[in-house]
Enzyme design. Structure first.
Site, PDB file in Angstrom:
ATOM      1  N   GLY A   1       0.813  -1.218   0.000  1.00 39.19           N
ATOM      2  CA  GLY A   1       0.000   0.000   0.000  1.00 39.19           C
ATOM      3  C   GLY A   1       0.841   1.260   0.000  1.00 39.19           C
TER       4      GLY A   1
ATOM      5  N   HIS B   1       4.121   1.894  -8.268  1.00 36.17           N
ATOM      6  CA  HIS B   1       3.148   0.791  -8.216  1.00 36.17           C
ATOM      7  C   HIS B   1       2.193   0.865  -9.414  1.00 36.17           C
ATOM      8  CE1 HIS B   1       3.926   1.323  -3.722  1.00 36.17           C
ATOM      9  NE2 HIS B   1       4.278   0.074  -3.938  1.00 36.17           N
TER      10      HIS B   1
ATOM     11  N   GLN C   1      12.042  -2.732  -9.787  1.00 40.18           N
ATOM     12  CA  GLN C   1      13.497  -2.909  -9.635  1.00 40.18           C
ATOM     13  C   GLN C   1      14.073  -2.093  -8.480  1.00 40.18           C
ATOM     14  OE1 GLN C   1      15.879  -2.514 -13.294  1.00 40.18           O
ATOM     15  NE2 GLN C   1      17.478  -1.732 -11.952  1.00 40.18           N
TER      16      GLN C   1
END
Ligand code: PAF
Length: 304
Positions: free
Chosen positions: A54, A60, A173
């Site tokens: 979250g 994201h 990454q």
């Protein structure tokens, strides 16, 4: 592992001008998630999965968008996993912004959010029932500075992969060593999931996007840009031969910029994470950094 509690307040920050473009299914139980997938006949090969804790940011969302661009039914999970925090304070202060996260996920068109409780994820308790053999990876960098961290990461991702049948799991990454650990994990468990690693998403000034950036005050946020500058410094000055002075000069730059302590500023083999102090001029390298600004620990990496 100790028992931890997260007492962070849920905070809603409505992104300006952002309107939901789709309705997302939210499942808080394993049964509801699996029932939905079955009813909609969504198979493993058609599913892309983005596991998160979250406090979502563009990094994201880029993973969600990549999964959608592969025409996969896209599932995001939000679960602040207590078993991967070696520092109880870090867990207690981990940002929780669920309402904002849901809005962001809907804005990019994520199909389903899995939002389980600790009880749902660990019905038998959080105690580890299995040791994951991670070998050398657990002895260096994040492995040595955060004892037990990767065991917790493997425990939760293994559980998530048992719950969410996905042909592809997408990771950032930014957590370079975690990507290597999870690549190793999926080779050792009988679950057919391909890992896709997407490049780190950075702010305009180079700071890698991270949920922990929310914990920086304005002065620290400014100081945090020194990590990217230090990595660029290493890249620009790198020569075959001894690299220890270069790494320690970069570490000193972080301290001069206001970082309070450094866990590591190191060069390592980009494929094995074997630390490199004497470069032959051709071995693929990654610069790895972990450092504290006050209580906030930031990590970053740069592949050369
Ligand atoms: O990178 C993270 O956010 C977490 O380590 C992960 C992979 C979601 C497991 O809790």
């Amino acid at each position: 592992m100790q028992k931890y509690t997260n007492t962070a307040e849920s905070q809603y920050i409505a992104p300006k001008g952002l309107e939901p473009i789709s309705i997302m299914i939210v499942c808080t139980t394993v049964a509801a998630l699996q029932q939905h997938l079955q009813q909609q006949q969504i198979t493993r090969s058609k599913t892309g999965f983005v596991p998160t804790m979250g406090a979502l940011h563009q990094g994201h969302l880029a993973l969600i968008e990549q999964s959608l661009s592969l025409e996969l039914f896209t599932i995001c999970s939000i679960f602040v996993n207590p078993t991967q925090f070696n520092n109880p304070d870090d867990f207690a202060k981990y940002p929780i912004t669920i309402a904002n996260d849901i809005r962001l996920l809907e804005s990019v068109g994520c199909h389903l959010l899995f939002l389980p409780s600790v009880q749902e994820m660990y019905p038998q308790g959080t105690q580890a029932t299995r040791h994951y053999e991670l070998g050398f990876l657990e002895t260096v960098f994040e492995g040595s500075h955060r004892p037990g961290h990767f065991q917790g990461v493997c425990q939760v991702v293994h559980r998530l992969l048992n719950i969410v049948p996905c042909g592809k799991m997408l990771l950032g990454q930014k957590d370079y060593q975690q990507c290597m650990v999870l690549t190793q994990l999926v080779k050792t468990i009988p679950i057919a999931t391909e890992i896709i690693i997407a490049p780190t998403v950075r702010e305009a000034d180079g700071l890698a996007m991270s949920s922990r950036n929310m914990r920086l005050n304005p002065e620290q946020r400014q100081q945090a840009t020194a990590i990217y500058k230090a990595m660029q410094f290493i890249k620009s000055k790198l020569q075959p031969g001894d690299t220890t002075t270069l790494a320690s000069n970069a570490a000193q730059q972080l301290l001069d910029a206001g970082f309070t302590s450094i866990d590591y500023v190191s060069l390592a083999h980009a494929h094995t994470l074997e630390p490199i102090t004497d470069w032959d001029g051709s071995t693929p390298l990654v610069v790895l950094v972990a450092a504290f600004l006050g209580e906030v620990r930031l990590i970053d990496n740069y592949v050369i």
